[in-house]
Design a protein around this motif. Structure first.
Motif, PDB file in Angstrom:
ATOM      1  N   PHE A 193       0.831  -1.207   0.000  1.00  0.00           N
ATOM      2  CA  PHE A 193       0.000   0.000   0.000  1.00  0.00           C
ATOM      3  C   PHE A 193       0.863   1.253   0.000  1.00  0.00           C
ATOM      4  CE2 PHE A 193      -1.626   3.254   3.002  1.00  0.00           C
ATOM      5  CZ  PHE A 193      -2.622   3.799   2.208  1.00  0.00           C
ATOM      6  N   GLN A 194       1.854   1.317   0.860  1.00  0.00           N
ATOM      7  CA  GLN A 194       2.714   2.491   0.939  1.00  0.00           C
ATOM      8  C   GLN A 194       3.466   2.708  -0.376  1.00  0.00           C
ATOM      9  OE1 GLN A 194       4.899   1.184   4.356  1.00  0.00           O
ATOM     10  NE2 GLN A 194       3.604   2.297   5.820  1.00  0.00           N
ATOM     11  N   ALA A 195       3.964   1.630  -0.963  1.00  0.00           N
ATOM     12  CA  ALA A 195       4.645   1.752  -2.258  1.00  0.00           C
ATOM     13  C   ALA A 195       3.684   2.253  -3.324  1.00  0.00           C
ATOM     14  CB  ALA A 195       5.245   0.406  -2.662  1.00  0.00           C
ATOM     15  N   ALA A 196       2.467   1.692  -3.336  1.00  0.00           N
ATOM     16  CA  ALA A 196       1.490   2.070  -4.351  1.00  0.00           C
ATOM     17  C   ALA A 196       1.086   3.532  -4.226  1.00  0.00           C
ATOM     18  CB  ALA A 196       0.263   1.162  -4.251  1.00  0.00           C
ATOM     19  N   VAL A 197       0.949   4.026  -3.002  1.00  0.00           N
ATOM     20  CA  VAL A 197       0.620   5.439  -2.803  1.00  0.00           C
ATOM     21  C   VAL A 197       1.655   6.317  -3.499  1.00  0.00           C
ATOM     22  CG1 VAL A 197       0.512   7.290  -1.092  1.00  0.00           C
ATOM     23  CG2 VAL A 197      -0.683   5.139  -0.672  1.00  0.00           C
ATOM     24  N   HIS A 198       2.916   6.009  -3.295  1.00  0.00           N
ATOM     25  CA  HIS A 198       3.977   6.838  -3.882  1.00  0.00           C
ATOM     26  C   HIS A 198       4.015   6.705  -5.402  1.00  0.00           C
ATOM     27  CE1 HIS A 198       7.545   9.221  -4.090  1.00  0.00           C
ATOM     28  NE2 HIS A 198       8.274   8.238  -4.579  1.00  0.00           N
ATOM     29  N   HIS A 199       3.877   5.502  -5.902  1.00  0.00           N
ATOM     30  CA  HIS A 199       3.970   5.298  -7.350  1.00  0.00           C
ATOM     31  C   HIS A 199       2.782   5.919  -8.085  1.00  0.00           C
ATOM     32  CE1 HIS A 199       6.537   1.584  -6.173  1.00  0.00           C
ATOM     33  NE2 HIS A 199       7.244   2.698  -6.168  1.00  0.00           N
ATOM     34  N   VAL A 200       1.592   5.858  -7.475  1.00  0.00           N
ATOM     35  CA  VAL A 200       0.441   6.525  -8.085  1.00  0.00           C
ATOM     36  C   VAL A 200       0.655   8.035  -8.108  1.00  0.00           C
ATOM     37  CG1 VAL A 200      -1.999   7.085  -7.704  1.00  0.00           C
ATOM     38  CG2 VAL A 200      -1.246   4.708  -7.691  1.00  0.00           C
ATOM     39  N   GLY A 201       1.252   8.579  -7.057  1.00  0.00           N
ATOM     40  CA  GLY A 201       1.566  10.008  -7.060  1.00  0.00           C
ATOM     41  C   GLY A 201       2.510  10.383  -8.182  1.00  0.00           C
ATOM     42  N   LEU A 202       3.533   9.571  -8.394  1.00  0.00           N
ATOM     43  CA  LEU A 202       4.469   9.823  -9.498  1.00  0.00           C
ATOM     44  C   LEU A 202       3.777   9.651 -10.845  1.00  0.00           C
ATOM     45  CD1 LEU A 202       7.636   7.975  -8.159  1.00  0.00           C
ATOM     46  CD2 LEU A 202       7.321  10.456  -8.315  1.00  0.00           C
ATOM     47  N   ALA A 203       2.936   8.617 -10.954  1.00  0.00           N
ATOM     48  CA  ALA A 203       2.222   8.385 -12.213  1.00  0.00           C
ATOM     49  C   ALA A 203       1.266   9.528 -12.525  1.00  0.00           C
ATOM     50  CB  ALA A 203       1.463   7.063 -12.133  1.00  0.00           C
ATOM     51  N   GLN A 204       0.731  10.150 -11.496  1.00  0.00           N
ATOM     52  CA  GLN A 204      -0.141  11.307 -11.688  1.00  0.00           C
ATOM     53  C   GLN A 204       0.611  12.430 -12.396  1.00  0.00           C
ATOM     54  OE1 GLN A 204      -3.583  12.577  -8.844  1.00  0.00           O
ATOM     55  NE2 GLN A 204      -1.684  13.343  -8.012  1.00  0.00           N
ATOM     56  N   ARG A 275      10.585   5.120   2.387  1.00  0.00           N
ATOM     57  CA  ARG A 275      11.548   4.140   1.869  1.00  0.00           C
ATOM     58  C   ARG A 275      11.471   3.989   0.353  1.00  0.00           C
ATOM     59  NH1 ARG A 275       7.787   0.356   4.269  1.00  0.00           N
ATOM     60  NH2 ARG A 275       9.046   0.330   6.159  1.00  0.00           N
ATOM     61  N   TYR A 276      10.374   4.489  -0.249  1.00  0.00           N
ATOM     62  CA  TYR A 276      10.194   4.362  -1.697  1.00  0.00           C
ATOM     63  C   TYR A 276      10.535   5.649  -2.449  1.00  0.00           C
ATOM     64  CZ  TYR A 276       7.786   0.254  -0.022  1.00  0.00           C
ATOM     65  OH  TYR A 276       7.498  -0.928   0.623  1.00  0.00           O
ATOM     66  N   VAL A 277      10.897   6.698  -1.727  1.00  0.00           N
ATOM     67  CA  VAL A 277      11.192   7.990  -2.347  1.00  0.00           C
ATOM     68  C   VAL A 277      12.653   8.017  -2.789  1.00  0.00           C
ATOM     69  CG1 VAL A 277      11.266  10.492  -2.001  1.00  0.00           C
ATOM     70  CG2 VAL A 277       9.447   9.119  -0.931  1.00  0.00           C
ATOM     71  N   ARG A 278      12.872   8.382  -4.045  1.00  0.00           N
ATOM     72  CA  ARG A 278      14.216   8.424  -4.610  1.00  0.00           C
ATOM     73  C   ARG A 278      14.467   9.766  -5.306  1.00  0.00           C
ATOM     74  NH1 ARG A 278      13.979   2.789  -8.106  1.00  0.00           N
ATOM     75  NH2 ARG A 278      13.264   1.396  -6.419  1.00  0.00           N
ATOM     76  N   GLY A 279      15.729  10.094  -5.458  1.00  0.00           N
ATOM     77  CA  GLY A 279      16.183  11.191  -6.311  1.00  0.00           C
ATOM     78  C   GLY A 279      15.275  12.390  -6.358  1.00  0.00           C
ATOM     79  N   SER A 280      14.737  12.651  -7.542  1.00  0.00           N
ATOM     80  CA  SER A 280      13.921  13.849  -7.777  1.00  0.00           C
ATOM     81  C   SER A 280      12.442  13.617  -7.518  1.00  0.00           C
ATOM     82  CB  SER A 280      14.114  14.328  -9.222  1.00  0.00           C
ATOM     83  OG  SER A 280      13.629  13.354 -10.142  1.00  0.00           O
ATOM     84  N   ASP A 281      12.093  12.541  -6.831  1.00  0.00           N
ATOM     85  CA  ASP A 281      10.680  12.187  -6.669  1.00  0.00           C
ATOM     86  C   ASP A 281       9.839  13.315  -6.078  1.00  0.00           C
ATOM     87  OD1 ASP A 281      11.259   9.724  -7.687  1.00  0.00           O
ATOM     88  OD2 ASP A 281      10.673   8.577  -5.896  1.00  0.00           O
ATOM     89  N   GLU A 282      10.343  13.993  -5.056  1.00  0.00           N
ATOM     90  CA  GLU A 282       9.530  15.019  -4.411  1.00  0.00           C
ATOM     91  C   GLU A 282       9.116  16.101  -5.397  1.00  0.00           C
ATOM     92  OE1 GLU A 282      11.189  16.561  -0.838  1.00  0.00           O
ATOM     93  OE2 GLU A 282      11.393  14.595   0.112  1.00  0.00           O
ATOM     94  N   ALA A 283      10.021  16.465  -6.289  1.00  0.00           N
ATOM     95  CA  ALA A 283       9.682  17.450  -7.323  1.00  0.00           C
ATOM     96  C   ALA A 283       8.760  16.838  -8.373  1.00  0.00           C
ATOM     97  CB  ALA A 283      10.952  17.974  -7.983  1.00  0.00           C
ATOM     98  N   ASP A 284       8.959  15.558  -8.681  1.00  0.00           N
ATOM     99  CA  ASP A 284       8.151  14.913  -9.715  1.00  0.00           C
ATOM    100  C   ASP A 284       6.710  14.675  -9.284  1.00  0.00           C
ATOM    101  OD1 ASP A 284      10.404  14.862 -11.304  1.00  0.00           O
ATOM    102  OD2 ASP A 284      10.928  12.781 -10.808  1.00  0.00           O
ATOM    103  N   LEU A 285       6.476  14.695  -7.988  1.00  0.00           N
ATOM    104  CA  LEU A 285       5.107  14.553  -7.485  1.00  0.00           C
ATOM    105  C   LEU A 285       4.264  15.793  -7.726  1.00  0.00           C
ATOM    106  CD1 LEU A 285       5.841  12.923  -3.993  1.00  0.00           C
ATOM    107  CD2 LEU A 285       4.629  11.805  -5.870  1.00  0.00           C
ATOM    108  N   VAL A 286       4.907  16.943  -7.885  1.00  0.00           N
ATOM    109  CA  VAL A 286       4.194  18.222  -7.935  1.00  0.00           C
ATOM    110  C   VAL A 286       3.616  18.451  -9.327  1.00  0.00           C
ATOM    111  CG1 VAL A 286       4.394  20.716  -7.642  1.00  0.00           C
ATOM    112  CG2 VAL A 286       5.683  19.161  -6.147  1.00  0.00           C
ATOM    113  N   VAL A 287       2.345  18.846  -9.360  1.00  0.00           N
ATOM    114  CA  VAL A 287       1.651  19.128 -10.623  1.00  0.00           C
ATOM    115  C   VAL A 287       0.985  20.496 -10.528  1.00  0.00           C
ATOM    116  CG1 VAL A 287      -0.090  18.344 -12.266  1.00  0.00           C
ATOM    117  CG2 VAL A 287       1.182  16.651 -10.930  1.00  0.00           C
ATOM    118  N   ASP A 288       1.117  21.264 -11.579  1.00  0.00           N
ATOM    119  CA  ASP A 288       0.458  22.572 -11.647  1.00  0.00           C
ATOM    120  C   ASP A 288      -0.945  22.358 -12.226  1.00  0.00           C
ATOM    121  OD1 ASP A 288      -0.130  25.240 -11.694  1.00  0.00           O
ATOM    122  OD2 ASP A 288       1.031  25.665 -13.507  1.00  0.00           O
ATOM    123  N   TRP A 289      -1.884  22.010 -11.362  1.00  0.00           N
ATOM    124  CA  TRP A 289      -3.227  21.649 -11.819  1.00  0.00           C
ATOM    125  C   TRP A 289      -3.994  22.857 -12.343  1.00  0.00           C
ATOM    126  CZ3 TRP A 289      -3.391  16.750 -12.427  1.00  0.00           C
ATOM    127  CH2 TRP A 289      -2.873  15.857 -11.495  1.00  0.00           C
TER     128      TRP A 289
END
Length: 451
Positions: A193-204, A275-289
């Protein structure tokens, strides 16, 4: 109460209905379509309340011209629908089905011919079974798998569709699919579940970028369900429980894309995500909706849980008996809708809000060609009054989508709950407009009338 008028919402207000591919399309194995996790989940036996499935559902795959014509006749000017991932990519990735894309292209063209604006959701819970077998959303590769879907769909439809939503309700399909196991794919694992939360955020973020690349000028958003908590008691532990509930059920799916990070401090349930957050992930999660879709059905009282390791438990409120209760067992509290609209507006990050789902299931009965669904009509009247109230207070809510146009397959609850403005006889597939549908027709200047 003063009767609502269409004019109360302004000329720029969108009036729509919504549905999801698996819930209405049927044709589950037709024209190259591969199996989805919901095909597997419903065919497995014992996982759906009434042991039904979406193999036929409301047969929208073959009946969409009739359905869309009725949507327009009721006065609605927008139709929200989702793309079946395995209908477009039968194996999840790689081979693209021309037949699948042709179907959605026909739906879009029919909408436009009828004067209906198509609002397309890229993902509404039907992950290809082939990708689930490779780990599904718990596999980081899912970010690029989803990118392939977005590229294929927007590349074909982006010349005509200008309103796009990336996901429908991560706050439902992630906890119920990967933590609690009550929805497809039926996984019960905190780590997955925790992994999926992060990956869905990145996929968004990946999906939003794909839309903007293929359809410059399109309006890009996503949808979230919001379940506001009421604190069940005055003690600090109950207040902490309400904060944990809000973080785990609402904020974790919304705030990372707004640049606010994960609210892990308020909910121990979330603390493994890092534990699933890597590199530029925090920036890649952000979307200008361009907009966010707000979806609301109920609110809970939240108390501290007596179970070690679990901080909160949702409860009915003390004055529970004063609320109408839907066929899903949900309290009807229209004020929760205006509350969540204010909350989302309060982030100050999104210029437009739309109510992209709101509705109620009741035990409807077809008698002499009519469905007198008085409670549903009252539900919509009261919730729309809260939308009008929020607009008067300056909340930029610019549209409302009913859930749903017609009765359909309601996931793990099966075919028994009926949410529609239109009754469906599942044996004959006959459509009958309910009294709530006639109410909307009068409100919106439609042409559908009783008798």
């Amino acid at each position: 109460m003063t009767e609502l008028r269409r004019e109360d919402f302004g000329d720029d207000f969108t009036w729509g209905v919504a549905h999801a591919a698996y819930q209405v399309e049927g044709a589950w194995d037709a024209d190259d379509k591969g199996p989805s996790i919901w095909d597997t989940f419903t065919h497995g036996g014992g996982r759906v309340f009434d042991k039904t499935n979406g193999d036929v559902a409301t047969d929208f795959y073959h009946r969409y011209p009739e359905d869309l014509a009725l949507v327009r006749a009721m006065g609605f000017d927008a139709q929200r629908f989702s793309i079946s991932w395995p209908r477009v990519l039968p194996d999840g990735v790689g081979r693209v089905s021309t037949k699948g894309l042709d179907f959605y292209s026909r739906v879009v063209d029919t909408c436009l011919e009828l004067g209906i604006e198509p609002w397309v959701t890229l993902y509404h819970w039907d992950l290809p079974e082939a990708l689930h077998r490779r780990g599904g959303w718990a596999n980081r590769d899912s970010v690029e798998w989803f990118g392939e879907l977005a590229d294929a769909v927007v590349g074909r439809l982006g010349d005509r569709v200008t309103r796009w939503m990336v996901f429908n309700e991560p706050g439902t399909f992630l906890p119920f699919g990967y933590l609690l196991g009550g929805h497809a794919p039926g996984v019960r694992s905190l780590r997955r579940f925790q992994a999926a939360v992060h990956h869905v955020g990145l996929a968004q973020g990946r999906g939003a970028a794909a839309i903007r690349a293929a359809a410059p000028g399109a309006s890009v958003g996503t949808t979230h369900i919001f379940t506001p908590p009421d604190v069940a008691g005055d003690r600090p532990r109950h207040r902490r429980a309400a904060r944990a509930f809000d973080a785990a059920m609402n904020r974790v799916y919304v705030e990372p894309s707004l640049g606010l990070g994960y609210p892990m401090d308020d909910a121990p349930l979330l603390r493994g995500i890092e534990r699933y957050v890597r590199g530029s992930d925090e920036a890649d999660l952000v979307v200008d909706w361009d907009f966010l879709g707000v979806q609301y059905y109920q609110r809970f009282a939240v108390a501290a849980a007596p179970v070690p390791g679990l901080r909160f438990v949702p409860l009915f409120r003390k004055d529970h008996k004063r609320f109408d209760i839907t066929a899903m067992g949900w309290e009807v509290d229209p004020t929760g809708l205006s509350d969540v609209l204010r909350t989302v507006h309060g982030y100050g990050k999104v210029p437009e809000l739309f109510v992209t789902e709101n509705g109620a299931a009741y035990p409807d009965h077809l008698v002499d060609g009519r469905v007198h669904d008085v409670r549903r009509t009252a539900y919509y009247r009261d919730h729309l009054a809260e939308v009008a109230r929020a607009r008067r207070e300056g909340v930029p809510v610019h549209g409302y989508f009913c859930w749903s146009y017609c009765d359909n397959f309601e996931w793990a609850a099966g075919l028994r709950p009926r949410f529609g403005l239109v009754h469906v006889d599942y044996e004959t597939q006959r459509r009958t407009v309910k009294d709530s549908g006639y109410w909307f027709s009068r409100l919106l200047g439609g042409t559908v009338t009783p008798g």
